[in-house]
Structures are given as structure tokens and as C-alpha cells.
Scaffold this motif. Structure first.
Motif, PDB file in Angstrom:
ATOM      1  N   ILE A   1       0.854  -1.184   0.000  1.00  0.00           N
ATOM      2  CA  ILE A   1       0.000   0.000   0.000  1.00  0.00           C
ATOM      3  C   ILE A   1       0.892   1.237   0.000  1.00  0.00           C
ATOM      4  O   ILE A   1       1.728   1.407   0.884  1.00  0.00           O
ATOM      5  N   VAL A   2       0.718   2.052  -1.008  1.00  0.00           N
ATOM      6  CA  VAL A   2       1.431   3.323  -1.101  1.00  0.00           C
ATOM      7  C   VAL A   2       0.399   4.391  -0.765  1.00  0.00           C
ATOM      8  O   VAL A   2      -0.726   4.354  -1.256  1.00  0.00           O
ATOM      9  N   TYR A   3       0.779   5.334   0.087  1.00  0.00           N
ATOM     10  CA  TYR A   3      -0.214   6.297   0.556  1.00  0.00           C
ATOM     11  C   TYR A   3       0.395   7.669   0.784  1.00  0.00           C
ATOM     12  O   TYR A   3       1.605   7.837   0.910  1.00  0.00           O
ATOM     13  N   LYS A   4      -0.520   8.639   0.826  1.00  0.00           N
ATOM     14  CA  LYS A   4      -0.131  10.038   0.984  1.00  0.00           C
ATOM     15  C   LYS A   4      -1.311  10.775   1.605  1.00  0.00           C
ATOM     16  O   LYS A   4      -2.465  10.475   1.304  1.00  0.00           O
TER      17      LYS A   4
ATOM     18  N   GLN B   1      -4.073  17.528   3.312  1.00  0.00           N
ATOM     19  CA  GLN B   1      -5.069  18.164   4.177  1.00  0.00           C
ATOM     20  C   GLN B   1      -5.785  17.088   4.986  1.00  0.00           C
ATOM     21  O   GLN B   1      -5.149  16.351   5.698  1.00  0.00           O
ATOM     22  N   ASP B   2      -7.118  16.986   4.837  1.00  0.00           N
ATOM     23  CA  ASP B   2      -7.861  15.975   5.587  1.00  0.00           C
ATOM     24  C   ASP B   2      -8.260  14.779   4.715  1.00  0.00           C
ATOM     25  O   ASP B   2      -9.169  14.035   5.047  1.00  0.00           O
ATOM     26  N   LEU B   3      -7.567  14.591   3.598  1.00  0.00           N
ATOM     27  CA  LEU B   3      -7.810  13.450   2.728  1.00  0.00           C
ATOM     28  C   LEU B   3      -6.612  12.512   2.738  1.00  0.00           C
ATOM     29  O   LEU B   3      -5.464  12.957   2.752  1.00  0.00           O
ATOM     30  N   HIS B   4      -6.893  11.221   2.719  1.00  0.00           N
ATOM     31  CA  HIS B   4      -5.857  10.196   2.714  1.00  0.00           C
ATOM     32  C   HIS B   4      -5.994   9.400   1.412  1.00  0.00           C
ATOM     33  O   HIS B   4      -7.033   8.786   1.172  1.00  0.00           O
ATOM     34  N   PHE B   5      -4.954   9.412   0.593  1.00  0.00           N
ATOM     35  CA  PHE B   5      -4.926   8.723  -0.696  1.00  0.00           C
ATOM     36  C   PHE B   5      -4.172   7.403  -0.525  1.00  0.00           C
ATOM     37  O   PHE B   5      -3.061   7.399   0.020  1.00  0.00           O
ATOM     38  N   PHE B   6      -4.740   6.306  -1.027  1.00  0.00           N
ATOM     39  CA  PHE B   6      -4.107   4.996  -0.943  1.00  0.00           C
ATOM     40  C   PHE B   6      -4.208   4.295  -2.291  1.00  0.00           C
ATOM     41  O   PHE B   6      -5.245   4.343  -2.943  1.00  0.00           O
TER      42      PHE B   6
ATOM     43  N   LEU C   1      -0.373   6.698  -7.508  1.00  0.00           N
ATOM     44  CA  LEU C   1      -0.765   7.542  -6.373  1.00  0.00           C
ATOM     45  C   LEU C   1      -0.489   9.014  -6.667  1.00  0.00           C
ATOM     46  O   LEU C   1      -1.345   9.876  -6.449  1.00  0.00           O
ATOM     47  N   GLN C   2       0.689   9.294  -7.174  1.00  0.00           N
ATOM     48  CA  GLN C   2       1.065  10.684  -7.450  1.00  0.00           C
ATOM     49  C   GLN C   2       0.183  11.277  -8.539  1.00  0.00           C
ATOM     50  O   GLN C   2      -0.261  12.423  -8.436  1.00  0.00           O
ATOM     51  N   GLY C   3      -0.088  10.505  -9.585  1.00  0.00           N
ATOM     52  CA  GLY C   3      -0.961  10.987 -10.653  1.00  0.00           C
ATOM     53  C   GLY C   3      -2.356  11.292 -10.146  1.00  0.00           C
ATOM     54  O   GLY C   3      -2.953  12.315 -10.491  1.00  0.00           O
TER      55      GLY C   3
END
Length: 176
Positions: free
Chosen positions: A72-75, A78-83, A99-101
Motif C-alpha cells: 500500500i502506497v499512501y499520501k 489536508q484531511d484526505l488520505h490517498f491509498f 498515487l502521485q498521478g
């Protein structure tokens, strides 16, 4: 001509893309794998991912973890979590590119106001964004500018919300 299934073994596959809020609740999710067959299994996976990653500092750059034989790559923005989740045999750099895109495209589409409220107001374009990035688990695009160009090709007013721009465009069209 070879079928799509023949390429699945040689192409990197994405199992899911998650966009959760700061409490671990769904904002936008897409699953491309049958590893989680029920909605309860999906929610349990999302909770375990959130619990495992919530105390980390993945604000400036992406971080990586291994959970249940999944990378799992994540970032956090603000108040959002991308996985982005892939199998344990997937290349982390490719997962990071997805993920970056995704996070960059969302940032551009939300005009750098990346928070839960803006994401929910523009959920339609975020889901379109996911559709442009991954289809059936296969990666289609990772360049944020290309993704945004496909999702919102005709920005009329850079200050207006994208949902209003779509209404404005459809209102001007004459269907004969």
C-alpha cells in the motif's frame, strides 16, 4: 490478436484506490480485485489500512506499508488520505506513480483546495479521474495533466466549480 487477459500476467495491476477522510471514512473508492468480495470485507480492509497508517507522517511525500500480502502506497493531503494497493509482487515505484498521478490530478481539479468538502462537492470528477487512471486494475495513465485534460477538457470559468461548468456546457449544446 491477443486478448487483454494474456497481458495481465506481465502488466502491473492495481487492486484498489482509496480516498478516505481524516476519520477513515470513504470519500471515493474503487476496487479492481476480488480479494474483498463483500462490502463488509472492503470496509474492514479500509479500516485496517487507515488504522495502520494514521500515525505516520506521509504529508510531504508518499509512504509505503505492507498489509495482508498487499503493498500500500499512501499520501495525506489536508484531511484526505490517498491509498493505492497492489499485490506484494508489484513494483512500488509504479504504485507510487499511480498515487502521485491521482493526488496531483485531484489537486488540479479542486484548484489546490484539497479537502473533504471540496472532494465531496466534486465527487463526479474524482470518480472520472479514477476511471481515467485505472481500468479493471490495469494502469492507463499516470500523468496528472493528461488525466485532468480528459476529465475536464473545456474549463470555461476557472473560478466556477467543475460541476457547474459541466451544467453550463450541456446547457449551451443544441441537440437536433
Amino acid at each position: 490478436m491477443a486478448t487483454l487477459a494474456a497481458y495481465r500476467d506481465s502488466c502491473p495491476l492495481i487492486k484498489n484506490v482509496l480516498l478516505l477522510d481524516s476519520e477513515g471514512k470513504r470519500v471515493a473508492v474503487k476496487y479492481y480485485s476480488d480479494d474483498w468480495p463483500t462490502n463488509a470485507a472492503k470496509l474492514a480492509f479500509e479500516k485496517s489500512v487507515f488504522t495502520k497508517t494514521q500515525k505516520t507522517n506521509a504529508r510531504n511525500e508518499a509512504d509505503i506499508t505492507l498489509l495482508d500480502n498487499n503493498i500500500i502506497v499512501y499520501k495525506f493531503v489536508q484531511d484526505l488520505h490517498f491509498f493505492v494497493t497492489g499485490g506484494d509482487d508489484e513494483n512500488e515505484l509504479i504504485l507510487d506513480a499511480v498515487l502521485q498521478g491521482f493526488s496531483d490530478a485531484v489537486s488540479i481539479l479542486l484548484r489546490n483546495k484539497v479537502d473533504k468538502y471540496e472532494a465531496l462537492q466534486n465527487l463526479d470528477v474524482i470518480l472520472l479521474c479514477l476511471d481515467e487512471i485505472v481500468d479493471g486494475g490495469m494502469i492507463l495513465e499516470t500523468d496528472a495533466n493528461v488525466i485532468v485534460g480528459k476529465v475536464a477538457p473545456n474549463s470555461i470559468d476557472s473560478g466556477a466549480p467543475l460541476s457547474e461548468q459541466a451544467c453550463h456546457i450541456s446547457g449551451r449544446m443544441n441537440i437536433s
